[in-house]
Design a protein around this motif. Structure first.
Motif, PDB file in Angstrom:
ATOM      1  N   GLU A  85       0.808  -1.233   0.000  1.00  0.00           N
ATOM      2  CA  GLU A  85       0.000   0.000   0.000  1.00  0.00           C
ATOM      3  C   GLU A  85       0.838   1.279   0.000  1.00  0.00           C
ATOM      4  N   ASP A  86       2.158   1.141   0.053  1.00  0.00           N
ATOM      5  CA  ASP A  86       3.024   2.317  -0.086  1.00  0.00           C
ATOM      6  C   ASP A  86       3.231   2.684  -1.552  1.00  0.00           C
ATOM      7  N   SER A  87       2.763   1.838  -2.444  1.00  0.00           N
ATOM      8  CA  SER A  87       2.868   2.145  -3.883  1.00  0.00           C
ATOM      9  C   SER A  87       2.094   3.421  -4.171  1.00  0.00           C
ATOM     10  N   ALA A  88       2.795   4.410  -4.721  1.00  0.00           N
ATOM     11  CA  ALA A  88       2.186   5.731  -4.942  1.00  0.00           C
ATOM     12  C   ALA A  88       3.178   6.602  -5.688  1.00  0.00           C
ATOM     13  N   MET A  89       2.709   7.782  -6.100  1.00  0.00           N
ATOM     14  CA  MET A  89       3.598   8.829  -6.590  1.00  0.00           C
ATOM     15  C   MET A  89       3.945   9.713  -5.400  1.00  0.00           C
ATOM     16  N   TYR A  90       5.217   9.936  -5.169  1.00  0.00           N
ATOM     17  CA  TYR A  90       5.669  10.755  -4.049  1.00  0.00           C
ATOM     18  C   TYR A  90       6.214  12.083  -4.595  1.00  0.00           C
ATOM     19  N   PHE A  91       5.678  13.174  -4.074  1.00  0.00           N
ATOM     20  CA  PHE A  91       6.086  14.511  -4.505  1.00  0.00           C
ATOM     21  C   PHE A  91       6.846  15.210  -3.377  1.00  0.00           C
ATOM     22  N   CYS A  92       7.945  15.807  -3.732  1.00  0.00           N
ATOM     23  CA  CYS A  92       8.691  16.670  -2.832  1.00  0.00           C
ATOM     24  C   CYS A  92       8.365  18.123  -3.183  1.00  0.00           C
ATOM     25  N   ALA A  93       8.353  19.003  -2.198  1.00  0.00           N
ATOM     26  CA  ALA A  93       8.120  20.417  -2.447  1.00  0.00           C
ATOM     27  C   ALA A  93       8.987  21.250  -1.517  1.00  0.00           C
ATOM     28  N   SER A  94       9.271  22.482  -1.945  1.00  0.00           N
ATOM     29  CA  SER A  94      10.016  23.384  -1.074  1.00  0.00           C
ATOM     30  C   SER A  94       9.515  24.805  -1.280  1.00  0.00           C
ATOM     31  N   ARG A  95       9.743  25.656  -0.292  1.00  0.00           N
ATOM     32  CA  ARG A  95       9.430  27.069  -0.442  1.00  0.00           C
ATOM     33  C   ARG A  95      10.394  27.901   0.362  1.00  0.00           C
ATOM     34  N   ARG A  96      10.480  29.186  -0.050  1.00  0.00           N
ATOM     35  CA  ARG A  96      11.494  30.060   0.509  1.00  0.00           C
ATOM     36  C   ARG A  96      11.100  30.549   1.889  1.00  0.00           C
ATOM     37  N   ARG A  97       9.880  31.044   1.997  1.00  0.00           N
ATOM     38  CA  ARG A  97       9.385  31.599   3.259  1.00  0.00           C
ATOM     39  C   ARG A  97       7.961  31.107   3.487  1.00  0.00           C
ATOM     40  N   GLU A  98       7.441  31.444   4.650  1.00  0.00           N
ATOM     41  CA  GLU A  98       6.093  30.989   4.996  1.00  0.00           C
ATOM     42  C   GLU A  98       5.030  31.592   4.084  1.00  0.00           C
ATOM     43  N   ASP A  99       5.303  32.773   3.535  1.00  0.00           N
ATOM     44  CA  ASP A  99       4.271  33.439   2.751  1.00  0.00           C
ATOM     45  C   ASP A  99       4.515  33.333   1.251  1.00  0.00           C
ATOM     46  N   THR A 100       5.298  32.355   0.842  1.00  0.00           N
ATOM     47  CA  THR A 100       5.595  32.216  -0.585  1.00  0.00           C
ATOM     48  C   THR A 100       5.150  30.857  -1.117  1.00  0.00           C
ATOM     49  N   GLU A 101       5.042  30.794  -2.414  1.00  0.00           N
ATOM     50  CA  GLU A 101       4.563  29.618  -3.115  1.00  0.00           C
ATOM     51  C   GLU A 101       5.466  28.410  -2.907  1.00  0.00           C
ATOM     52  N   ALA A 102       4.847  27.228  -2.839  1.00  0.00           N
ATOM     53  CA  ALA A 102       5.608  25.983  -2.803  1.00  0.00           C
ATOM     54  C   ALA A 102       5.877  25.514  -4.227  1.00  0.00           C
ATOM     55  N   PHE A 103       7.095  25.060  -4.472  1.00  0.00           N
ATOM     56  CA  PHE A 103       7.477  24.509  -5.770  1.00  0.00           C
ATOM     57  C   PHE A 103       7.614  22.994  -5.617  1.00  0.00           C
ATOM     58  N   PHE A 104       7.040  22.274  -6.562  1.00  0.00           N
ATOM     59  CA  PHE A 104       7.004  20.823  -6.489  1.00  0.00           C
ATOM     60  C   PHE A 104       7.957  20.194  -7.494  1.00  0.00           C
ATOM     61  N   GLY A 105       8.477  19.028  -7.129  1.00  0.00           N
ATOM     62  CA  GLY A 105       9.208  18.208  -8.075  1.00  0.00           C
ATOM     63  C   GLY A 105       8.270  17.425  -8.971  1.00  0.00           C
ATOM     64  N   GLN A 106       8.866  16.670  -9.905  1.00  0.00           N
ATOM     65  CA  GLN A 106       8.054  15.942 -10.884  1.00  0.00           C
ATOM     66  C   GLN A 106       7.517  14.625 -10.333  1.00  0.00           C
ATOM     67  N   GLY A 107       7.990  14.246  -9.156  1.00  0.00           N
ATOM     68  CA  GLY A 107       7.476  13.048  -8.507  1.00  0.00           C
ATOM     69  C   GLY A 107       8.339  11.819  -8.737  1.00  0.00           C
ATOM     70  N   THR A 108       8.294  10.894  -7.781  1.00  0.00           N
ATOM     71  CA  THR A 108       8.883   9.564  -7.917  1.00  0.00           C
ATOM     72  C   THR A 108       7.758   8.560  -7.801  1.00  0.00           C
ATOM     73  N   ARG A 109       7.625   7.724  -8.831  1.00  0.00           N
ATOM     74  CA  ARG A 109       6.602   6.678  -8.759  1.00  0.00           C
ATOM     75  C   ARG A 109       7.215   5.447  -8.086  1.00  0.00           C
ATOM     76  N   LEU A 110       6.716   5.106  -6.920  1.00  0.00           N
ATOM     77  CA  LEU A 110       7.188   3.937  -6.174  1.00  0.00           C
ATOM     78  C   LEU A 110       6.206   2.786  -6.383  1.00  0.00           C
ATOM     79  N   THR A 111       6.746   1.669  -6.825  1.00  0.00           N
ATOM     80  CA  THR A 111       5.937   0.459  -6.994  1.00  0.00           C
ATOM     81  C   THR A 111       6.495  -0.620  -6.081  1.00  0.00           C
ATOM     82  N   VAL A 112       5.683  -1.107  -5.160  1.00  0.00           N
ATOM     83  CA  VAL A 112       6.089  -2.172  -4.245  1.00  0.00           C
ATOM     84  C   VAL A 112       5.444  -3.472  -4.727  1.00  0.00           C
ATOM     85  N   VAL A 113       6.300  -4.475  -4.944  1.00  0.00           N
ATOM     86  CA  VAL A 113       5.782  -5.752  -5.487  1.00  0.00           C
ATOM     87  C   VAL A 113       5.977  -6.886  -4.483  1.00  0.00           C
TER      88      VAL A 113
END
Lengths: 113, 112
Positions: A85-113
């Motif tokens: 059930e951990d199989s999913a797309m995982y997104f990382c994000a970061s932002r400069r300050r509390e009042d600024t936009e978050a920027f996201f990565g393109q994601g890592t698709r994790l498949t657990v078999v």
């Protein structure tokens, strides 16, 4: 243009194995996040990280999960013993300050078999 | 708790058609509302936002109006292009740009 970079783009792992998902946030950003999206479901918040510690986490983020910023540039998500059930797309994000936009990565698709 | 509900996709349109993607939300207080877009192979990008009732966010021809009375933030564009094909996510936050609550995403496919 600066961007958040995630590696790998796709990872396949066997159930019970440890996996580390890697993210390189934008260099002058101070707040870091992990989200995930199980196929067909909503994007869900996992954890936020600021000043070298977890600032908030969801109930999904149990003892099997951990985050680390080992060297001032990478931000990693570790899953100690993966479940199907951990199989999913995982997104990382970061932002400069509390009042600024978050920027996201393109994601890592994790498949657990 | 907070939740966001988006219309199911995929939405399939011909170029120059009018687009509406519905989004409704449940939240305490006065959240900020966002639309993010994910183009193939790329990360989520902020498309537009609105921080208070009756605000209209707009960008790249897309618009959405924060409707508190109907708890909605529907995304519209008057004339879509093939390059608008992507997945669109509605989201909210109770604390500015901090922790986001997302919907499932709606895939838009535009054909020439």
């Amino acid at each position: 243009e600066p961007e958040v970079t995630q590696t790998p783009s796709h990872q396949v792992t066997q159930m019970g194995q440890e996996v580390i998902l890697r993210c390189v946030p934008i260099s002058n950003h101070l707040y870091f996040y992990w989200y995930r999206q199980i196929l067909g479901q909503k994007v869900e918040f996992l954890v936020s990280f600021y000043n070298n510690e977890i600032s908030e986490k969801s109930e999904i983020f149990d003892d099997q999960f951990s985050v680390e910023r080992p060297d001032g540039s990478n931000f990693t998500l570790k899953i100690r013993s993966t479940k199907l059930e951990d199989s999913a797309m995982y997104f990382c994000a970061s932002r400069r300050r509390e009042d600024t936009e978050a920027f996201f990565g393109q994601g890592t698709r994790l498949t657990v078999v | 708790g907070n939740s966001v509900t988006q219309m199911e996709g995929p939405v399939t349109l011909s170029e120059e058609a009018f687009l509406t993607i519905n989004c409704t939300y449940t939240a305490t207080g006065y959240p900020s509302l966002f639309w993010y877009v994910q183009y193939p192979g790329e990360g989520l990008q902020l498309l537009l936002k609105a921080t208070k009732a009756d605000d209209k966010g707009s960008n790249k021809g897309f618009e959405a109006t924060y409707r508190k009375e109907t708890t909605s933030f529907h995304l519209e564009k008057g004339s879509v292009q093939v390059s608008d094909s992507a997945v669109y996510f509605c989201a909210l936050s109770n604390t500015g740009y901090s922790t986001l609550t997302f919907g499932k995403g709606t895939m838009l496919l535009v054909s020439p």
